[in-house]
Design an enzyme around this catalytic site. Structure first.
Site, PDB file in Angstrom:
ATOM      1  N   VAL A   1     -39.369 -20.536  14.300  1.00 38.99           N
ATOM      2  CA  VAL A   1     -38.172 -21.387  14.247  1.00 38.99           C
ATOM      3  C   VAL A   1     -37.633 -21.722  15.643  1.00 38.99           C
ATOM      4  O   VAL A   1     -36.848 -22.662  15.794  1.00 38.99           O
ATOM      5  CB  VAL A   1     -37.039 -20.769  13.383  1.00 38.99           C
ATOM      6  CG1 VAL A   1     -37.454 -20.696  11.923  1.00 38.99           C
ATOM      7  CG2 VAL A   1     -36.581 -19.422  13.928  1.00 38.99           C
TER       8      VAL A   1
ATOM      9  N   TYR B   1     -26.919  -8.895  20.216  1.00 38.54           N
ATOM     10  CA  TYR B   1     -27.253  -9.402  18.877  1.00 38.54           C
ATOM     11  C   TYR B   1     -25.981  -9.936  18.215  1.00 38.54           C
ATOM     12  O   TYR B   1     -25.977 -11.031  17.648  1.00 38.54           O
ATOM     13  CB  TYR B   1     -27.863  -8.267  18.061  1.00 38.54           C
ATOM     14  CG  TYR B   1     -28.029  -8.521  16.576  1.00 38.54           C
ATOM     15  CD1 TYR B   1     -29.069  -9.315  16.096  1.00 38.54           C
ATOM     16  CD2 TYR B   1     -27.155  -7.956  15.648  1.00 38.54           C
ATOM     17  CE1 TYR B   1     -29.230  -9.530  14.730  1.00 38.54           C
ATOM     18  CE2 TYR B   1     -27.311  -8.157  14.290  1.00 38.54           C
ATOM     19  CZ  TYR B   1     -28.349  -8.951  13.834  1.00 38.54           C
ATOM     20  OH  TYR B   1     -28.512  -9.160  12.484  1.00 38.54           O
TER      21      TYR B   1
END
Ligand code: NAP
Length: 258
Positions: free
Chosen positions: A65, A157
């Site tokens: 992606v 993250y």
């Protein structure tokens, strides 16, 4: 476009974990599903087999992606083989754990390219056809990390997942007038490969500690998140947009009394 059997869903990162559960649940509803994966064709083909064995329609397509051209090719192929894409689940994600001390710029850049840029590429790839048809459902997989939990070494993250949440609201704003809804789920700790070893062993000390932080007293399973994804992706969910649905069993450590 108001029946499940008219829907064509692309689920990124659907070979394992939450994406796999979402793909299977969408297929069980009647949608045709493109099972996207990065590196594990066997796992993706197993998902396709599971869906087909249950009477559903599915194909597996490899695409990183983070690569916009690969994403465009995937959406082109999914549309040609299954029909115009009406549902996009931006689920593919990775975690590169680091603290301020151990921060690695390359690992961070790679994580952002998957978690953030990947979502942008896939949304841009499906948006024109959705606009043309005046219908679309986009569900992004964020995380409670992007809202405020503070698991060790998940700071960077968390930053990528905060981006997922703001992009959800802003894309919803851009696309709403075209009949396209954009929402996010923000899962808590779910038993997948990402959360790894300690949760794989049921009843471990780590699992008990994490379960204790939730109001319902257990960690999540991929199906718990898939149900929320399907709810937001449903044809009848057309008046829900720009929302973040937290799916975490009622985590108490970031809303408690300290
Ligand atoms: P997982 O079990 O590690 O599975 C990751 C999936 O993403 C796999 O299908 C993998 O494909 C795919 N993937 C990884 N990089 C990709 C790329 N560059 N392009 C396309 N696909 C890619 O992860 P998970 O726990 O199910 O997590 C799914 C999502 O939920 C992620 O966005 C994650 O951040 C989020 N989340 C998870 C938790 C949790 O506790 N597990 C909590 C909050 C949020 P391959 O099989 O081919 O490698």
């Amino acid at each position: 476009m108001h029946e499940w059997h008219e829907q064509v869903a692309v689920v990124t990162g659907a070979s394992r974990g939450i994406g796999r559960a979402a793909a299977c649940h969408l297929a069980a509803k009647g949608a045709a599903v493109c099972v996207n994966y990065a590196a594990r064709p066997d796992a993706a083909e197993a998902v396709v087999r599971e869906i087909r064995n249950a009477g559903g329609r599915a194909i597996a397509i490899q695409a990183d992606v983070a690569d916009p051209d690969a994403v465009d090719r995937m959406i082109g192929r999914a549309s040609a083989e299954l029909g115009p894409v009406t549902i996009l689940v931006n689920n593919a994600g990775v975690i590169a754990q680091a603290t301020l001390e151990t921060f690695d710029a390359q690992a961070y850049a790679r994580m952002r390219r998957v978690n953030v840029d990947g979502l942008i590429h896939a949304t841009r790839a499906v948006a024109p056809a959705m606009r043309e048809r005046g219908f679309g459902r986009i569900v992004n997989v964020g995380s409670i990390a992007g809202i405020g939990t503070a698991l060790p070494a998940s700071t960077f993250y968390a930053a990528t997942k905060a981006e997922v949440l703001i992009l959800t609201r802003r894309f919803a704003f851009e696309l709403g007038r075209h009949g396209i809804t954009v929402n996010a789920v923000a899962p808590g700790v779910v038993r997948t490969d990402m959360t790894g070893g300690a949760l794989r062993e049921r009843g471990s000390e780590t699992e008990r500690r994490l379960a204790e932080k939730t109001m319902v007293g257990r960690v999540g399973e991929p199906q718990d998140v898939a149900s929320a994804v399907v709810f937001l992706a449903a044809p009848e969910a057309g008046w829900i947009t720009a929302q973040v649905l937290t799916v975490d069993g009622g985590r108490m450590d970031y809303i408690g009394h300290g």
